[in-house]
Design an enzyme around this catalytic site. Structure first.
Site, short mmCIF file in Angstrom:
data_model
loop_
_atom_site.label_atom_id
_atom_site.label_comp_id
_atom_site.label_asym_id
_atom_site.label_seq_id
_atom_site.Cartn_x
_atom_site.Cartn_y
_atom_site.Cartn_z
N THR A 1 -22.79 65.32 -79.07
CA THR A 1 -22.01 65.29 -80.36
C THR A 1 -22.36 66.51 -81.29
OG1 THR A 1 -21.13 63.80 -81.97
CG2 THR A 1 -23.53 63.49 -81.35
N LYS B 1 -21.36 70.43 -79.53
CA LYS B 1 -19.96 70.55 -78.70
C LYS B 1 -19.54 71.79 -77.98
CE LYS B 1 -18.05 66.12 -79.99
NZ LYS B 1 -17.11 65.40 -80.33
N ASN C 1 -18.08 66.94 -74.69
CA ASN C 1 -18.70 65.73 -75.38
C ASN C 1 -19.43 64.84 -74.27
OD1 ASN C 1 -16.49 64.52 -74.15
ND2 ASN C 1 -16.57 62.81 -75.60
N GLY D 1 -4.88 66.47 -89.33
CA GLY D 1 -6.31 67.22 -89.10
C GLY D 1 -6.21 68.15 -88.05
N ALA D 2 -7.17 69.01 -87.94
CA ALA D 2 -7.33 69.93 -87.21
C ALA D 2 -8.85 70.33 -86.63
CB ALA D 2 -6.78 71.41 -87.49
N ALA E 1 -11.67 65.96 -83.21
CA ALA E 1 -10.97 65.05 -82.85
C ALA E 1 -9.50 65.43 -82.45
CB ALA E 1 -10.99 63.68 -83.63
N ARG F 1 -4.99 70.52 -94.13
CA ARG F 1 -5.37 71.05 -95.39
C ARG F 1 -5.43 72.79 -95.41
NH1 ARG F 1 -10.44 68.11 -97.74
NH2 ARG F 1 -11.24 68.99 -96.03
N THR F 2 -6.42 72.80 -94.48
CA THR F 2 -6.92 74.34 -94.01
C THR F 2 -6.03 74.96 -93.23
OG1 THR F 2 -9.13 73.69 -94.57
CG2 THR F 2 -8.79 75.82 -93.48
P1 NDP Z 1 -14.20 67.61 -88.24
O1 NDP Z 1 -15.15 67.77 -89.45
O2 NDP Z 1 -14.31 68.56 -87.07
O3 NDP Z 1 -12.63 67.56 -88.58
C1 NDP Z 1 -12.15 66.86 -89.89
C2 NDP Z 1 -10.73 66.96 -90.05
O4 NDP Z 1 -10.27 66.23 -91.27
C3 NDP Z 1 -10.36 68.38 -90.82
O5 NDP Z 1 -8.99 68.76 -90.14
C4 NDP Z 1 -10.38 68.24 -92.19
O6 NDP Z 1 -9.47 69.22 -92.90
C5 NDP Z 1 -9.78 66.91 -92.24
N1 NDP Z 1 -10.14 66.38 -93.58
C6 NDP Z 1 -11.41 65.81 -94.04
N2 NDP Z 1 -11.28 65.24 -95.20
C7 NDP Z 1 -10.04 65.51 -95.69
C8 NDP Z 1 -9.15 65.16 -96.79
N3 NDP Z 1 -9.95 64.39 -97.57
N4 NDP Z 1 -8.18 65.37 -96.81
C9 NDP Z 1 -7.31 66.09 -95.97
N5 NDP Z 1 -7.88 66.78 -94.76
C10 NDP Z 1 -9.40 65.95 -94.64
O7 NDP Z 1 -14.27 66.06 -87.82
P2 NDP Z 1 -13.85 65.57 -86.43
O8 NDP Z 1 -12.63 65.95 -86.09
O9 NDP Z 1 -15.10 65.86 -85.39
O10 NDP Z 1 -13.76 63.80 -86.65
C11 NDP Z 1 -12.87 63.43 -87.60
C12 NDP Z 1 -13.07 61.93 -87.45
O11 NDP Z 1 -12.76 61.48 -86.14
C13 NDP Z 1 -14.34 61.45 -87.88
O12 NDP Z 1 -14.24 60.56 -88.76
C14 NDP Z 1 -14.95 60.76 -86.55
O13 NDP Z 1 -15.70 59.64 -86.83
C15 NDP Z 1 -13.54 60.37 -85.96
N6 NDP Z 1 -13.88 60.38 -84.34
C16 NDP Z 1 -13.48 59.19 -83.72
C17 NDP Z 1 -13.82 59.31 -82.53
C18 NDP Z 1 -13.19 58.01 -81.85
O14 NDP Z 1 -13.65 57.78 -80.57
N7 NDP Z 1 -12.81 57.11 -82.44
C19 NDP Z 1 -14.14 60.26 -81.56
C20 NDP Z 1 -14.25 61.65 -82.37
C21 NDP Z 1 -14.40 61.59 -83.93
P3 NDP Z 1 -9.99 70.76 -93.11
O15 NDP Z 1 -9.82 71.38 -92.03
O16 NDP Z 1 -8.97 71.07 -94.03
O17 NDP Z 1 -11.25 70.63 -93.66
#
Ligand code: NDP
Length: 283
Positions: free
Chosen positions: A69, A73, A94, A132-133, A136, A157-158
């Protein structure tokens, strides 16, 4: 009377920094015990600059594989002997699996998601909206594209990372990839079949509202969340109340673990045991 007892276990690790909040060990150990498998799953904190040394340890001690993790990754990739198709497309691993002495990088996150989705609906021909991007979202988008989704709309957002993911889908798969810049709340466009929150929003103790206009959801939509804790996020509860079919974040977490165990051991395990162990943990 004495007898010979085989005390040896097959070892699997989970490398990350931090890993204290990662619940995977609970469900893995629970299902190994349930299935009578002599396997151990060990969460191990490995700082970014110690990954190479930790991997050398894996080889020296004959681990069957490991999950990795954040922050490993991507950094694990140059150390490996090869990559599976989706890990290659995502540029993220992963799950590492020892196969005939070679360590191969897989990505089970997206496959875990598609498995839970396919229990409810088919993916081929569907239009998805992914909020989201990050890691996950990327795993879900690539795997759903490989499952022949018609169109994948990335909302982020980004702009740079959102556009880059939409472009990856458009250029490297047969699905169409679109991007919507997140500005306030997103309206789910007509024709979307599946809506996914793949951001960190809602992960305990965060109470931020998922920026989707809930009035644009329709009862015929499937709505899902990647957040495993709490399993019933406010987003999932609200979508359920609107009549949508919903999938919680435990589905992805449990199924990615089940697929990883199949890779490491060849065995199909009981995912209900894994899910229940997490429900017990988070209750
Ligand atoms: P990353 O940090 O790689 O990505 C986070 C994403 O969330 C980005 O696109 C970010 O946007 C967006 N984001 C975060 N906060 C906000 C906000 N307040 N408003 C709008 N957009 C927001 O994280 P991961 O993708 O690795 O993980 C995301 C979630 O997925 C985690 O909570 C994790 O626990 C969960 N997860 C669950 C899994 C499962 O098996 N159920 C497996 C993997 C992850 P920006 O690009 O603009 O920052």
């Amino acid at each position: 009377m004495t007898k010979l007892v085989d005390c040896h276990s097959t070892l699997i690790a989970n490398f990350g920094m931090p890993v204290w909040e990662n619940p995977t060990e609970f469900m893995m150990e629970a299902v190994f015990k349930h299935e009578g498998m002599k396997y151990r799953y060990i969460s191990t904190e490995v700082p970014a600059d110690k990954l190479e040394a930790a991997f050398a340890g894996v080889k020296a001690m004959g681990y069957k594989g490991f999950n990795c993790t954040l922050p490993h990754k991507q950094k694990i990739i140059p150390l490996l002997d090869g990559l599976g198709e989706s890990a290659e497309l995502m540029g993220a691993v992963n799950c590492v699996v020892e196969r005939k002495g070679q360590y191969i990088g897989e990505n089970t996150d997206g496959k875990g998601y598609t498995e839970s989705l396919k229990e409810i609906t088919q993916i081929a021909g569907k239009t998805l909206l992914i909020l989201g991007a990050g890691g996950a979202a990327r795993a879900i988008a690539v795997e759903c594209a490989l499952e022949k989704a018609k169109k994948i709309i990335i909302v982020n957002r980004t702009q740079t990372s959102g556009q880059e993911l939409a472009q990856l889908v458009e250029e490297k798969t047969a699905s169409r990839g679109d991007f919507i810049s997140l500005d306030g709340e997103v309206q789910v466009p007509e024709g979307v079949d599946i809506v996914i929150n793949a951001t960190n929003i809602g992960l305990y103790p965060d109470t931020t509202k998922v920026p989707i206009d809930m009035t644009s959801l329709k009862p015929n939509m499937v709505v899902s969340d990647v957040i495993p804790n709490p399993p019933q996020t406010p987003f999932i509860k609200e979508a359920t109340a609107l009549g949508c079919t919903t999938i919680d974040g435990l589905g992805m977490l449990v199924n990615q673990g089940k697929i990883a165990i199949k890779y490491w051991s060849g065995k199909e395990v009981d995912s209900n045991v894994m899910r229940q162990s997490l429900l017990d943990l988070f209750s």
